[in-house]
Structure formats: C-alpha cells, structure tokens
Design an enzyme around this catalytic site. Structure first.
Site, PDB file in Angstrom:
ATOM      1  N   ASP A  61       0.818  -1.216   0.000  1.00 17.02           N
ATOM      2  CA  ASP A  61       0.000   0.000   0.000  1.00 17.02           C
ATOM      3  C   ASP A  61       0.852   1.267   0.000  1.00 17.02           C
ATOM      4  O   ASP A  61       1.958   1.273   0.529  1.00 17.02           O
ATOM      5  CB  ASP A  61      -0.930  -0.022   1.227  1.00 17.02           C
ATOM      6  CG  ASP A  61      -2.045   0.990   1.123  1.00 17.02           C
ATOM      7  OD1 ASP A  61      -2.456   1.322  -0.016  1.00 17.02           O
ATOM      8  OD2 ASP A  61      -2.514   1.460   2.170  1.00 17.02           O
ATOM      9  N   GLY A  62       0.287   2.324  -0.572  1.00 19.49           N
ATOM     10  CA  GLY A  62       0.950   3.634  -0.539  1.00 19.49           C
ATOM     11  C   GLY A  62       1.426   4.127  -1.900  1.00 19.49           C
ATOM     12  O   GLY A  62       2.049   5.191  -1.989  1.00 19.49           O
ATOM     13  N   ASN A  63       1.113   3.391  -2.946  1.00 15.11           N
ATOM     14  CA  ASN A  63       1.547   3.790  -4.297  1.00 15.11           C
ATOM     15  C   ASN A  63       0.975   5.154  -4.695  1.00 15.11           C
ATOM     16  O   ASN A  63       1.667   5.985  -5.281  1.00 15.11           O
ATOM     17  CB  ASN A  63       1.085   2.774  -5.347  1.00 15.11           C
ATOM     18  CG  ASN A  63       1.697   1.407  -5.141  1.00 15.11           C
ATOM     19  OD1 ASN A  63       2.589   1.245  -4.328  1.00 15.11           O
ATOM     20  ND2 ASN A  63       1.203   0.415  -5.871  1.00 15.11           N
ATOM     21  N   GLY A  64      -0.327   5.352  -4.391  1.00 20.55           N
ATOM     22  CA  GLY A  64      -1.009   6.588  -4.771  1.00 20.55           C
ATOM     23  C   GLY A  64      -0.379   7.791  -4.101  1.00 20.55           C
ATOM     24  O   GLY A  64      -0.073   8.805  -4.752  1.00 20.55           O
ATOM     25  N   ARG A  65      -0.148   7.689  -2.791  1.00 25.15           N
ATOM     26  CA  ARG A  65       0.436   8.813  -2.053  1.00 25.15           C
ATOM     27  C   ARG A  65       1.871   9.084  -2.489  1.00 25.15           C
ATOM     28  O   ARG A  65       2.315  10.218  -2.578  1.00 25.15           O
ATOM     29  CB  ARG A  65       0.379   8.539  -0.543  1.00 25.15           C
ATOM     30  CG  ARG A  65      -0.988   8.864   0.055  1.00 25.15           C
ATOM     31  CD  ARG A  65      -1.188   8.197   1.375  1.00 25.15           C
ATOM     32  NE  ARG A  65      -1.393   6.768   1.212  1.00 25.15           N
ATOM     33  CZ  ARG A  65      -1.309   5.888   2.193  1.00 25.15           C
ATOM     34  NH1 ARG A  65      -0.974   6.287   3.402  1.00 25.15           N
ATOM     35  NH2 ARG A  65      -1.533   4.618   1.960  1.00 25.15           N
ATOM     36  N   TRP A  66       2.595   8.015  -2.810  1.00 31.90           N
ATOM     37  CA  TRP A  66       3.976   8.165  -3.290  1.00 31.90           C
ATOM     38  C   TRP A  66       3.998   9.012  -4.562  1.00 31.90           C
ATOM     39  O   TRP A  66       4.816   9.934  -4.694  1.00 31.90           O
ATOM     40  CB  TRP A  66       4.563   6.777  -3.562  1.00 31.90           C
ATOM     41  CG  TRP A  66       5.998   6.746  -3.981  1.00 31.90           C
ATOM     42  CD1 TRP A  66       7.089   6.646  -3.163  1.00 31.90           C
ATOM     43  CD2 TRP A  66       6.503   6.813  -5.324  1.00 31.90           C
ATOM     44  NE1 TRP A  66       8.246   6.639  -3.909  1.00 31.90           N
ATOM     45  CE2 TRP A  66       7.916   6.740  -5.235  1.00 31.90           C
ATOM     46  CE3 TRP A  66       5.913   6.923  -6.581  1.00 31.90           C
ATOM     47  CZ2 TRP A  66       8.744   6.772  -6.357  1.00 31.90           C
ATOM     48  CZ3 TRP A  66       6.729   6.963  -7.701  1.00 31.90           C
ATOM     49  CH2 TRP A  66       8.128   6.895  -7.588  1.00 31.90           C
TER      50      TRP A  66
ATOM     51  N   SER B 154      -7.845  -4.633   5.565  1.00 31.16           N
ATOM     52  CA  SER B 154      -8.511  -4.430   4.267  1.00 31.16           C
ATOM     53  C   SER B 154      -8.854  -5.746   3.555  1.00 31.16           C
ATOM     54  O   SER B 154      -8.583  -5.899   2.363  1.00 31.16           O
ATOM     55  CB  SER B 154      -7.650  -3.530   3.361  1.00 31.16           C
ATOM     56  OG  SER B 154      -7.333  -2.315   4.001  1.00 31.16           O
TER      57      SER B 154
ATOM     58  N   THR C  92     -10.844  -7.385  -4.017  1.00 29.75           N
ATOM     59  CA  THR C  92     -12.200  -7.427  -4.591  1.00 29.75           C
ATOM     60  C   THR C  92     -12.863  -6.051  -4.461  1.00 29.75           C
ATOM     61  O   THR C  92     -13.820  -5.765  -5.164  1.00 29.75           O
ATOM     62  CB  THR C  92     -13.071  -8.492  -3.873  1.00 29.75           C
ATOM     63  OG1 THR C  92     -12.905  -8.350  -2.452  1.00 29.75           O
ATOM     64  CG2 THR C  92     -12.680  -9.904  -4.272  1.00 29.75           C
TER      65      THR C  92
ATOM     66  N   ASN D 245     -11.085  -3.171  -4.883  1.00 28.45           N
ATOM     67  CA  ASN D 245     -10.368  -2.208  -5.735  1.00 28.45           C
ATOM     68  C   ASN D 245     -11.076  -1.933  -7.065  1.00 28.45           C
ATOM     69  O   ASN D 245     -10.724  -0.989  -7.768  1.00 28.45           O
ATOM     70  CB  ASN D 245      -8.913  -2.640  -5.976  1.00 28.45           C
ATOM     71  CG  ASN D 245      -8.019  -2.475  -4.764  1.00 28.45           C
ATOM     72  OD1 ASN D 245      -7.077  -3.238  -4.549  1.00 28.45           O
ATOM     73  ND2 ASN D 245      -8.281  -1.468  -3.944  1.00 28.45           N
ATOM     74  N   TRP D 246     -12.097  -2.750  -7.410  1.00 25.22           N
ATOM     75  CA  TRP D 246     -12.890  -2.470  -8.619  1.00 25.22           C
ATOM     76  C   TRP D 246     -13.646  -1.156  -8.494  1.00 25.22           C
ATOM     77  O   TRP D 246     -14.131  -0.615  -9.496  1.00 25.22           O
ATOM     78  CB  TRP D 246     -13.888  -3.605  -8.889  1.00 25.22           C
ATOM     79  CG  TRP D 246     -13.242  -4.925  -9.187  1.00 25.22           C
ATOM     80  CD1 TRP D 246     -13.187  -6.004  -8.354  1.00 25.22           C
ATOM     81  CD2 TRP D 246     -12.575  -5.323 -10.397  1.00 25.22           C
ATOM     82  NE1 TRP D 246     -12.522  -7.039  -8.967  1.00 25.22           N
ATOM     83  CE2 TRP D 246     -12.135  -6.649 -10.219  1.00 25.22           C
ATOM     84  CE3 TRP D 246     -12.293  -4.673 -11.609  1.00 25.22           C
ATOM     85  CZ2 TRP D 246     -11.433  -7.355 -11.196  1.00 25.22           C
ATOM     86  CZ3 TRP D 246     -11.595  -5.371 -12.585  1.00 25.22           C
ATOM     87  CH2 TRP D 246     -11.172  -6.700 -12.376  1.00 25.22           C
TER      88      TRP D 246
HETATM   89  C1  IPE Z   1      -5.359  -2.761   0.129  1.00 30.83           C
HETATM   90  O1  IPE Z   1      -5.086  -1.427  -0.089  1.00 30.83           O
HETATM   91  C2  IPE Z   1      -5.378  -3.497  -1.173  1.00 30.83           C
HETATM   92  C3  IPE Z   1      -4.093  -3.646  -1.842  1.00 30.83           C
HETATM   93  C4  IPE Z   1      -2.941  -3.210  -1.412  1.00 30.83           C
HETATM   94  C5  IPE Z   1      -4.134  -4.376  -3.077  1.00 30.83           C
HETATM   95  P1  IPE Z   1      -6.246  -0.348  -0.245  1.00 30.83           P
HETATM   96  O2  IPE Z   1      -5.571   0.960  -0.455  1.00 30.83           O
HETATM   97  O3  IPE Z   1      -7.209  -0.783  -1.277  1.00 30.83           O
HETATM   98  O4  IPE Z   1      -6.943  -0.427   1.179  1.00 30.83           O
HETATM   99  P2  IPE Z   1      -7.816   0.639   1.963  1.00 30.83           P
HETATM  100  O5  IPE Z   1      -8.838   1.169   0.988  1.00 30.83           O
HETATM  101  O6  IPE Z   1      -6.883   1.710   2.421  1.00 30.83           O
HETATM  102  O7  IPE Z   1      -8.404  -0.109   3.105  1.00 30.83           O
HETATM  103  C1  IPE Z   2      -1.867   0.177  -3.271  1.00 26.50           C
HETATM  104  O1  IPE Z   2      -1.610   1.539  -3.418  1.00 26.50           O
HETATM  105  C2  IPE Z   2      -2.027  -0.512  -4.596  1.00 26.50           C
HETATM  106  C3  IPE Z   2      -3.379  -1.010  -4.862  1.00 26.50           C
HETATM  107  C4  IPE Z   2      -4.395  -0.919  -4.044  1.00 26.50           C
HETATM  108  C5  IPE Z   2      -3.597  -1.634  -6.141  1.00 26.50           C
HETATM  109  P1  IPE Z   2      -2.757   2.622  -3.324  1.00 26.50           P
HETATM  110  O2  IPE Z   2      -3.158   3.014  -4.707  1.00 26.50           O
HETATM  111  O3  IPE Z   2      -3.870   2.165  -2.451  1.00 26.50           O
HETATM  112  O4  IPE Z   2      -1.978   3.815  -2.632  1.00 26.50           O
HETATM  113  P2  IPE Z   2      -2.556   4.845  -1.584  1.00 26.50           P
HETATM  114  O5  IPE Z   2      -3.042   4.067  -0.414  1.00 26.50           O
HETATM  115  O6  IPE Z   2      -3.661   5.587  -2.269  1.00 26.50           O
HETATM  116  O7  IPE Z   2      -1.388   5.723  -1.258  1.00 26.50           O
HETATM  117 MG    MG Z   3      -4.215   2.377  -0.431  1.00 23.33          MG
END
Ligand code: IPE
Ligand code: IPE
Ligand code: MG
Length: 245
Positions: free
Chosen positions: A27-32, A201, A73, A75-76
């Site tokens: 987790d954290g790709n988006g914030r990165w 999660s 499931t 993430n869709w």
């Molecule tokens: C959990 O991360 C799912 C994966 C890393 C694939 P999310 O970013 O989807 O989880 P929440 O929404 O913060 O609980």
């Molecule tokens: C996790 O990174 C990757 C997936 C859920 C596929 P996120 O995209 O959830 O990253 P944040 O939590 O928004 O930083």
């Molecule tokens: Mg996330």
C-alpha cells in the site's frame, strides 16, 4: 553461484532464520506518486519494481513463501482508468516474470478469482502457472481480485456442494483450509503493511489469526531490503504464545 547477493542478506540470515512465510499489503503507491506530482499510475509502476526487489531479497535470505496483495475485490471501485492501468501493468509484469523466472527463481502463484479478468491476462496467468511448476526458490503468491471474505464464502460453497453430493466426511479446520486459495501454503508468521494504515482491508483473515502484524509508515514504492530487515527484526522481538503461557 553466489548464495547471497548482498552483505545485508548474509547478516540477516546468520542471526536467526527468517519467517517461512511473509505476507505484504503493498500500500501507498497513490500517495507516493502524489507527493512527487506524478500520476497515480507512476506509483503503481514504482510499486511493481519494488515487488521485484523485495521478492529477490526474500529469496536470498531464505523466505519460502511471499504473499502479496496486488488487487482486492474492493479495488474495482476505483476509476476505470486506474483499474485498466493496473491490469496493463500486471500484464507487463507477468511477461517479464515469464522471461526471467528460471534465472530469478521466483515461482509465481495466484490467489483470487482470475476468471473475470481479460482473456489476454488469463492466458498470461495460465502461462505463468505452467512455467512455475519447474521453478524452485521462493513462492510468490500474488493476490489478484482477492478478498478474504470472498475466499471463505467460496470455500463454504465448495464444501456444501461436496456434502450435497454425499462426499462429506468431517469438516475440520484442516479440511476447510484446503478449500481456500492458499491450500497447501503454511500460514504467514509475519504480515507487513507499508503505507501507514493500520487495518487488514480484507486480506487473509483466515490465515493471519496468529500472524505477527507489523505496520510501517514507509510507502510501498520506497520499500526495500532495509524495511524487510526491520520488519523481520521486529518479528523476532515478539513473543509468540498462541494462547499458551
Ligand atoms: C489494500 O489497499 C489493497 C491492496 C494493497 C491491493 P487499499 O488501499 O485498497 O486499502 P484501503 O482502501 O486503504 O483499506
Ligand atoms: C496500493 O496503493 C495498490 C493497490 C491498491 C492496487 P494505493 O493506490 O492504495 O496507494 P494509496 O493508499 O492511495 O497511497
Ligand atoms: Mg491504499
């Protein structure tokens, strides 16, 4: 052939054996990406590179199973563009993994319902599975369209079907475990969640009942051997009692 590629790997191994199975919520790709002013997909690409680095490192220090949460499931619910980008990235990742699997010794497996993915991606997954049969080294279980509750409900359904067909027998924890995606894989001793959130999660609820949970603030794309070592060191500091004294 050199057994360990880095000094850190040797040092980590010498002290205490690593957990046999490590699970990671990537987790954290988006914030990165956001912090760098980049599109979210750049974070996912960086995250895919991290997975390569981390699985090689885990192989080097003798971890036998690495289970990673790649797509849930839930993430869709994300925008279609992001879901499409993630699937394209996965396809690219698998293509490269297929080319390198023998040399890299990372045997890939999948947990989750992949039958809803595109036919191209399903073909790539089938190809990966087939090649993996010949590979030793670390087993990388990629959780894809994976949900813990979904996994349990599917197992219950399979059991009910068996029972209805008169193939019942006694339902035990062992029998039920064998109906999960993780059949045959020992439970993770250590679960790591990078990215600062302190929740599971919907990840591996059945398998992590006695796992040591380590939450870290480092975002997944910034993860590497150092953070894995830190999590393992924390794991070794814990006293595991399993309900005993
Ligand atoms: C959990 O991360 C799912 C994966 C890393 C694939 P999310 O970013 O989807 O989880 P929440 O929404 O913060 O609980
Ligand atoms: C996790 O990174 C990757 C997936 C859920 C596929 P996120 O995209 O959830 O990253 P944040 O939590 O928004 O930083
Ligand atoms: Mg996330």
């Amino acid at each position: 052939m050199k057994l360990f590629r880095s000094k850190r790997a040797r040092t980590a191994v010498r002290k205490e054996p690593p957990p046999r199975h490590i699970a990671i919520i990537m987790d954290g790709n988006g914030r990165w990406a956001k912090r760098r002013g980049l599109p979210g997909t750049a974070g996912h690409s960086a995250g895919a590179e991290t997975l390569r680095r981390v699985s090689s490192y885990c192989r080097d220090i003798g971890v036998q199973y690495l289970t990673v949460y790649a797509f849930s499931t839930e993430n869709w619910k994300r925008p279609k563009e992001e879901v499409d980008a993630l699937m394209a990235l996965l396809d690219k990742y698998l293509l490269e993994a297929i080319e390198k699997m023998e040399r890299e010794r990372v045997r890939m497996a999948f947990f989750g319902d992949t039958t809803v993915l595109s036919p191209e991606l399903q073909a790539r997954i089938a190809q990966t599975r087939k090649l993996a049969q010949k590979i030793d080294g670390v087993q990388l279980n990629v959780c894809l369209n994976y949900g813990g509750r979904d996994e349990i409900v599917r197992a219950a359904r399979r059991w009910a079907e068996r029972a209805a067909a008169g193939e019942g027998g006694e339902l035990t924890e062992e029998v039920f475990s064998d109906l999960l995606w993780s059949a045959g894989v020992p439970d993770p001793e250590l679960l790591i969640r990078p990215g600062g959130e302190k929740r599971l999660s919907n990840f591996l609820p059945w398998q992590t009942t006695y796992s040591e949970l380590v939450f870290m603030d480092t975002l997944w794309p910034d993860f590497g051997p150092k953070q894995i070592d830190e999590a393992i060191a924390e794991y070794h500091r814990r006293e595991r009692r399993f309900g005993g004294v």
